[in-house]
Design an enzyme around this catalytic site. Structure first.
Site, PDB file in Angstrom:
ATOM      1  N   ASP A  13       0.841  -1.209   0.000  1.00 22.38           N
ATOM      2  CA  ASP A  13       0.000   0.000   0.000  1.00 22.38           C
ATOM      3  C   ASP A  13       0.872   1.255   0.000  1.00 22.38           C
ATOM      4  OD1 ASP A  13      -2.396   1.348  -0.050  1.00 22.38           O
ATOM      5  OD2 ASP A  13      -2.688   1.270   2.124  1.00 22.38           O
ATOM      6  N   ASN A  15       1.234   3.378  -3.016  1.00 20.31           N
ATOM      7  CA  ASN A  15       1.703   3.820  -4.345  1.00 20.31           C
ATOM      8  C   ASN A  15       1.126   5.189  -4.714  1.00 20.31           C
ATOM      9  OD1 ASN A  15       2.792   1.295  -4.492  1.00 20.31           O
ATOM     10  ND2 ASN A  15       1.411   0.512  -6.078  1.00 20.31           N
ATOM     11  N   GLY A  16      -0.170   5.369  -4.451  1.00 19.07           N
ATOM     12  CA  GLY A  16      -0.840   6.614  -4.829  1.00 19.07           C
ATOM     13  C   GLY A  16      -0.252   7.794  -4.076  1.00 19.07           C
ATOM     14  N   TRP A  18       2.661   8.002  -2.683  1.00 21.61           N
ATOM     15  CA  TRP A  18       4.054   8.175  -3.118  1.00 21.61           C
ATOM     16  C   TRP A  18       4.078   9.077  -4.357  1.00 21.61           C
ATOM     17  CZ3 TRP A  18       6.888   7.282  -7.527  1.00 21.61           C
ATOM     18  CH2 TRP A  18       8.280   7.222  -7.393  1.00 21.61           C
ATOM     19  N   GLU A  60     -12.344  -5.031  -3.964  1.00 20.88           N
ATOM     20  CA  GLU A  60     -12.869  -3.672  -3.749  1.00 20.88           C
ATOM     21  C   GLU A  60     -12.207  -2.650  -4.679  1.00 20.88           C
ATOM     22  OE1 GLU A  60     -11.813  -5.714  -1.242  1.00 20.88           O
ATOM     23  OE2 GLU A  60     -13.794  -6.208  -0.439  1.00 20.88           O
ATOM     24  N   ASN A  61     -11.035  -2.996  -5.217  1.00 21.61           N
ATOM     25  CA  ASN A  61     -10.322  -2.022  -6.064  1.00 21.61           C
ATOM     26  C   ASN A  61     -11.031  -1.728  -7.387  1.00 21.61           C
ATOM     27  OD1 ASN A  61      -7.054  -3.103  -4.912  1.00 21.61           O
ATOM     28  ND2 ASN A  61      -8.170  -1.274  -4.325  1.00 21.61           N
ATOM     29  N   ARG A 174       1.990  -4.872   6.230  1.00 23.72           N
ATOM     30  CA  ARG A 174       1.269  -3.864   5.454  1.00 23.72           C
ATOM     31  C   ARG A 174       2.123  -2.606   5.428  1.00 23.72           C
ATOM     32  NH1 ARG A 174      -4.871  -2.478   4.545  1.00 23.72           N
ATOM     33  NH2 ARG A 174      -4.594  -0.717   3.146  1.00 23.72           N
ATOM     34  N   SER A 182      -8.038  -5.030   5.230  1.00 20.58           N
ATOM     35  CA  SER A 182      -8.674  -4.820   3.925  1.00 20.58           C
ATOM     36  C   SER A 182      -9.065  -6.142   3.230  1.00 20.58           C
ATOM     37  CB  SER A 182      -7.765  -3.975   3.012  1.00 20.58           C
ATOM     38  OG  SER A 182      -7.487  -2.727   3.608  1.00 20.58           O
TER      39      SER A 182
HETATM   40  C1  IPE Z   1      -5.485  -2.966  -0.216  1.00 23.12           C
HETATM   41  O1  IPE Z   1      -5.098  -1.636  -0.426  1.00 23.12           O
HETATM   42  C2  IPE Z   1      -5.459  -3.703  -1.508  1.00 23.12           C
HETATM   43  C3  IPE Z   1      -4.152  -3.841  -2.145  1.00 23.12           C
HETATM   44  C4  IPE Z   1      -2.990  -3.531  -1.630  1.00 23.12           C
HETATM   45  C5  IPE Z   1      -4.182  -4.422  -3.447  1.00 23.12           C
HETATM   46  P1  IPE Z   1      -6.167  -0.478  -0.561  1.00 23.12           P
HETATM   47  O2  IPE Z   1      -5.404   0.791  -0.609  1.00 23.12           O
HETATM   48  O3  IPE Z   1      -7.093  -0.739  -1.688  1.00 23.12           O
HETATM   49  O4  IPE Z   1      -6.973  -0.638   0.809  1.00 23.12           O
HETATM   50  P2  IPE Z   1      -7.951   0.345   1.569  1.00 23.12           P
HETATM   51  O5  IPE Z   1      -9.029   0.727   0.620  1.00 23.12           O
HETATM   52  O6  IPE Z   1      -7.151   1.532   1.972  1.00 23.12           O
HETATM   53  O7  IPE Z   1      -8.438  -0.445   2.739  1.00 23.12           O
HETATM   54  C1  IPE Z   2      -1.567   0.105  -3.351  1.00 22.84           C
HETATM   55  O1  IPE Z   2      -1.373   1.464  -3.426  1.00 22.84           O
HETATM   56  C2  IPE Z   2      -1.747  -0.521  -4.703  1.00 22.84           C
HETATM   57  C3  IPE Z   2      -3.113  -0.937  -5.003  1.00 22.84           C
HETATM   58  C4  IPE Z   2      -4.125  -0.966  -4.165  1.00 22.84           C
HETATM   59  C5  IPE Z   2      -3.357  -1.430  -6.339  1.00 22.84           C
HETATM   60  P1  IPE Z   2      -2.590   2.468  -3.403  1.00 22.84           P
HETATM   61  O2  IPE Z   2      -2.966   2.786  -4.809  1.00 22.84           O
HETATM   62  O3  IPE Z   2      -3.704   1.991  -2.552  1.00 22.84           O
HETATM   63  O4  IPE Z   2      -1.904   3.734  -2.744  1.00 22.84           O
HETATM   64  P2  IPE Z   2      -2.550   4.786  -1.754  1.00 22.84           P
HETATM   65  O5  IPE Z   2      -3.133   4.046  -0.601  1.00 22.84           O
HETATM   66  O6  IPE Z   2      -3.606   5.525  -2.542  1.00 22.84           O
HETATM   67  O7  IPE Z   2      -1.405   5.666  -1.378  1.00 22.84           O
HETATM   68 MG    MG Z   3      -4.152   2.272  -0.571  1.00 23.20          MG
END
Ligand code: IPE
Ligand code: IPE
Ligand code: MG
Length: 234
Positions: A13, A15-16, A18, A60-61, A174, A182
């Site tokens: 978790d 990436n966004g 970052w 959920e993604n 995590r 999650s």
């Molecule tokens: C959990 O991360 C799923 C993955 C890492 C693929 P999320 O970023 O989607 O989780 P929530 O929504 O914050 O619980």
């Molecule tokens: C985890 O990073 C990757 C996936 C869930 C695919 P996020 O995309 O959830 O990153 P944040 O939580 O928005 O920083």
């Molecule tokens: Mg996330």
């Protein structure tokens, strides 16, 4: 007690965040995250981990913006194509944890081809959790037990989970600072050691993985017993 965990599972978790911190698009964060997948897979194998499970896309993604969802599956296809030779060279077998039905066809074809071509590799299993949800997994396992008329016990249920035949999760990491599961590996992590790291996934490197294993080795896993029993004093 310097023990290596047999099965390490990681909720990748951050990436966004970052990417946002650098003024980049979220997909660039996922791209940087793919480099960490490479690094940590290599390190886990070097450290003698038997199973490495990476949570890459949850059930959920799908609720994310369409462009991000498409970009993630595209990235997966590119990643698999690039990584196949390295997986084979390093004797790593790929497995899918998740419901294949909703996976986009090209991604699924690529996945299946890499799974088939790496299936004889036994040095480490790399489980990619894609379109994965633990509640779905458990319900599906229960439905199959019921259809087959098999007993509802732990051993039979575990054979119907995506992780059939693999050790339970010893260490669940995590990254990214959130403290939640999650909907990840709820059954398999029933007795896992939990480690929450503030490091965002694209910054999670081999040293951070080593630190996690060091922390794991310090934990006393009691499985309901007393500390004295575990240390052999009783
Ligand atoms: C959990 O991360 C799923 C993955 C890492 C693929 P999320 O970023 O989607 O989780 P929530 O929504 O914050 O619980
Ligand atoms: C985890 O990073 C990757 C996936 C869930 C695919 P996020 O995309 O959830 O990153 P944040 O939580 O928005 O920083
Ligand atoms: Mg996330």
């Amino acid at each position: 007690m310097s023990q290596t965990p047999r099965h390490v599972a990681i909720i990748m978790d951050g990436n966004g965040r970052w990417a946002e911190a650098r003024g980049l698009g979220r997909l660039e964060g996922h791209h940087a995250g793919a480099a960490s997948v490479r690094t940590i897979t290599t390190r886990a194998r070097e450290r003698g981990v038997e199973s490495l499970t990476l949570f890459a896309f949850s059930t959920e993604n799908w609720n994310r913006p369409k462009g991000e969802v498409r970009g993630l599956w595209r990235l997966l296809i590119d990643f698999l194509k690039t990584e196949l030779p390295t997986l084979i060279k390093n004797q790593i077998g790929l497995r899918l944890l998740g419901d294949p039905d909703a996976i986009p066809p090209l991604a699924l074809r690529t996945l299946n081809s890499v799974i088939n071509r790496s299936q004889k590799n036994t040095r480490m299993t790399l489980n990619l959790a894609l379109n994965y949800g633990a509640k779905d997994e458990i319900l599906q396992a229960m439905r199959r037990l019921s259809e087959a008329g098999e007993p509802f016990d732990e051993a039979h249920l575990e054979k119907r989970l995506y992780t059939a035949g693999q050790a339970p999760v010893d260490l669940l990491i995590r990254t990214g600072g959130e403290h939640r599961l999650s909907n990840f590996l709820l059954w398999q992590s029933a007795y896992a050691e939990l480690l929450f790291s503030d490091i965002l996934w694209p910054d999670f490197d081999a040293a951070a993985f080593d630190d996690a294993l060091t922390e794991y080795a310090k934990r006393e896993r009691r499985f309901g017993r007393t500390g004295a029993q575990i240390r052999g004093e009783l």
